[in-house]
Design a protein around this motif. Sequence first.
Motif, PDB file in Angstrom:
ATOM      1  N   TRP A  71       0.836  -1.206   0.000  1.00 14.23           N
ATOM      2  CA  TRP A  71       0.000   0.000   0.000  1.00 14.23           C
ATOM      3  C   TRP A  71       0.868   1.253   0.000  1.00 14.23           C
ATOM      4  N   LEU A  75       1.026   4.160  -2.919  1.00 10.19           N
ATOM      5  CA  LEU A  75       0.701   5.544  -2.603  1.00 10.19           C
ATOM      6  C   LEU A  75       1.770   6.491  -3.144  1.00 10.19           C
ATOM      7  N   ILE A  82      -2.822  11.633  -6.829  1.00 11.01           N
ATOM      8  CA  ILE A  82      -3.600  11.822  -5.603  1.00 11.01           C
ATOM      9  C   ILE A  82      -3.421  13.232  -5.071  1.00 11.01           C
ATOM     10  N   ILE A 101       0.977  13.735   0.983  1.00 12.96           N
ATOM     11  CA  ILE A 101       1.018  12.330   0.562  1.00 12.96           C
ATOM     12  C   ILE A 101       2.272  11.655   1.096  1.00 12.96           C
ATOM     13  N   SER A 104       1.809  11.079   4.742  1.00 11.92           N
ATOM     14  CA  SER A 104       0.914   9.942   4.948  1.00 11.92           C
ATOM     15  C   SER A 104       1.662   8.625   4.785  1.00 11.92           C
ATOM     16  N   ALA A 152      -5.795  13.225   3.201  1.00 12.55           N
ATOM     17  CA  ALA A 152      -5.010  11.986   3.121  1.00 12.55           C
ATOM     18  C   ALA A 152      -4.420  11.625   4.474  1.00 12.55           C
ATOM     19  N   VAL A 156      -5.075   8.151   6.899  1.00 15.12           N
ATOM     20  CA  VAL A 156      -3.964   7.201   6.888  1.00 15.12           C
ATOM     21  C   VAL A 156      -3.344   7.082   8.271  1.00 15.12           C
ATOM     22  N   THR A 180     -10.165  12.140  -1.943  1.00 20.26           N
ATOM     23  CA  THR A 180      -8.823  11.644  -1.650  1.00 20.26           C
ATOM     24  C   THR A 180      -8.893  10.327  -0.893  1.00 20.26           C
ATOM     25  N   ILE A 184      -7.303   6.624  -1.779  1.00 19.99           N
ATOM     26  CA  ILE A 184      -6.447   5.881  -0.852  1.00 19.99           C
ATOM     27  C   ILE A 184      -6.984   4.475  -0.632  1.00 19.99           C
TER      28      ILE A 184
END
Length: 475
Positions: A71, A75, A82, A101, A104, A152, A156, A180, A184
């Motif tokens: 994951w 990302l 994103i 991002i 995150s 995000a 997260v 967003t 995700i």
Amino acid sequence: MFRGKLYIDGTWTGDLLDTFDVKNPATGEVVGVMPNGGKAEAAAAIEAAQRAFLKWRKYTAAERANFLMTWHDLLLQQKEEIAEMLTMEMGKPLAEARGEIEYSASFIRWFAEEGKRVYGRTVPASAENKRIHVQKQPVGVVAAITPWNFPAAMIVRKMAPALAAGCTFVGKPAELTPLTAVKIVELCEEAGFPKGVVNLVCGDAKEIGEEMTSHEHVRKLTFTGSTAVGKLLMKQSAGRMLNLSLELGGQAPMIICDDADLDKAVAGVVASKYRNAGQTCVCGNRIYVQETIVDEFVKRLTGKVVQLKVGNGLEEGVHIGPLIEKKGYEKVKAHVDDAVAKGARVVIGGKGQEGNDSYFYDPTILTDVHDEMLVMQEETFGPVAPIQTFATDEDVIEKANGTRYGLAAYFFTENYARGIRLSEALDFGIVGWNDGAPSIAQAPFGGMKESGLGREGGQEGIEAFLETKFVSIGL
């Protein structure tokens, strides 16, 4: 235009529901549509999470870490796409969105590893024929309600430790910025998480919130948002003694001492105060400058703030995007108007720009500020820096602590002993010493007093999703 869906038990759903629009706050343009879920969708997601929990909890920490790292990699691979989505629905500059991002992803990596370090212990028994073990187990189904200002990072930062601990997850993003979160969760599906481990619902906040706090299978609620809503959720959760983590409002002081490195202090204030157009719970809301240096500090701060460009976050060179909605804009305007009416001087800014369902406010510096002004009493949530002077450390500590909030505080001094005294005296969960942006994945984030319960990040971040079990064994 992006058409989002709800994600329940491994299936994208919501086609038969009414929808609501998601708008770009910089232009008023509709950039997405989401199904308007409610009680039934929340209940279905929770029940799917409970079924999945019975299996997910049995995965080894290393197996769960593999899902998280896949994951994580996805990302970062899709960071640009994103980040653009994030900017379109929330408004922050694209460079900030990219940074969010990356921030995150750092939590996913941290908790993928931290999940492998969930240790129990053996305790010496009080009798020869007994053995005592302490075990750590996942709390169960986690419900999460997240805000619009970090679409995000906030989901997260909750999801990663929950999944690493062996919990399953039902997330509800803010209606203003759900797209967003959809992206995700799409990556979670691509990473191969088993169905039901991750679920996403969006829509009626009242119905979904009430279901999350009342459903028998929810074992933990984690929320980031206002103190008022946090108190409401706490009341709703009391009947079930629900395990809570609440990251709530702030009223952060920033203290500039006479022995500070002024360039460092100015950079710290700009980083804290004007990031995300001041729409952060940890941004400096009350700036206290020692009276002997205030003129020079204001001069240097003004020189930096005048360079900040306001505009659409997708445009090159923009530093400050729009405020998220009219209500937030009106609050910022009211705070500045109130301060000016009570004697504050506008050094720079002090003006707003209303467009077609879009609201911008110029980066602002106020001086001659005193405690009776709203800007010193309430969280402004906008790009306004009110400056008040102080004479002694004792005076400024009393002022800084004179609030019901206790999330973040900042101070700038080059004197080590003075810094230690200030850091110990400030009643805040996060303290930045010569640092305007202290939050990182490996350190605990959270507040004191009415700024919440629990911590996110660090070792404490995964503990929030674990239960402690004591096993006494008779031989």
